[in-house]
Design a protein around this motif. Sequence first.
Motif, short mmCIF file in Angstrom:
data_model
loop_
_atom_site.label_atom_id
_atom_site.label_comp_id
_atom_site.label_asym_id
_atom_site.label_seq_id
_atom_site.Cartn_x
_atom_site.Cartn_y
_atom_site.Cartn_z
N ARG A 226 0.90 -1.09 0.03
CA ARG A 226 0.16 0.05 -0.08
C ARG A 226 0.93 1.22 0.13
O ARG A 226 1.85 1.27 1.14
N THR B 48 0.87 5.36 0.39
CA THR B 48 -0.11 6.45 0.81
C THR B 48 0.74 7.87 0.38
O THR B 48 1.88 8.05 0.36
N ALA C 252 -4.25 6.65 0.29
CA ALA C 252 -3.74 5.30 0.06
C ALA C 252 -4.58 4.71 -1.23
O ALA C 252 -5.48 4.76 -1.63
N ASP D 10 -3.74 0.78 -2.81
CA ASP D 10 -3.28 -0.76 -2.79
C ASP D 10 -2.98 -1.14 -4.19
O ASP D 10 -3.55 -1.06 -5.22
#
Length: 142
Positions: free
Chosen positions: A62, A64, A69, A71
């Motif tokens: 992930r 950010t 964020a 994935d």
Amino acid sequence: MLIPSEVTPVPWRNGAGTTRELAADPSGETLWRISVADLLEDAPFSAFPGIDRLFTALGPLRLTINGTATDLERGDQIRFAGEDTVTVSLDQPTQALNVMTRRGRYRAEVVLRSPEADRADGVAATVDLGGQIAEVFLAALA
């Protein structure tokens, strides 16, 4: 063919991880750089003002970026500015292919292919990622 496992890892600028620099602009000016990051734990990324980054995940993670964020799975790509605030969160250690280009001077593209597939025309570098080959394309803009 660039082989990450043959390059000694060096610490990130901020000391929060390591990278293996595979190739860089030979002029000594940071116009472009190709590296593989060893992502071992959750960590902030180093800032690179004036640099655009093309990040290719080589395993699940992930990112950010400026509070948002995202994935990523193996092969997923994301672009961000070198001055963005970026952190990585991991369930397990992995790696990522990172192509950095000087904003306004170069633009990068990365295409993943099987080792058996033919090499594309115009490839600046090929990176052996084990079960896949990354073809890195660099286009001069100015």
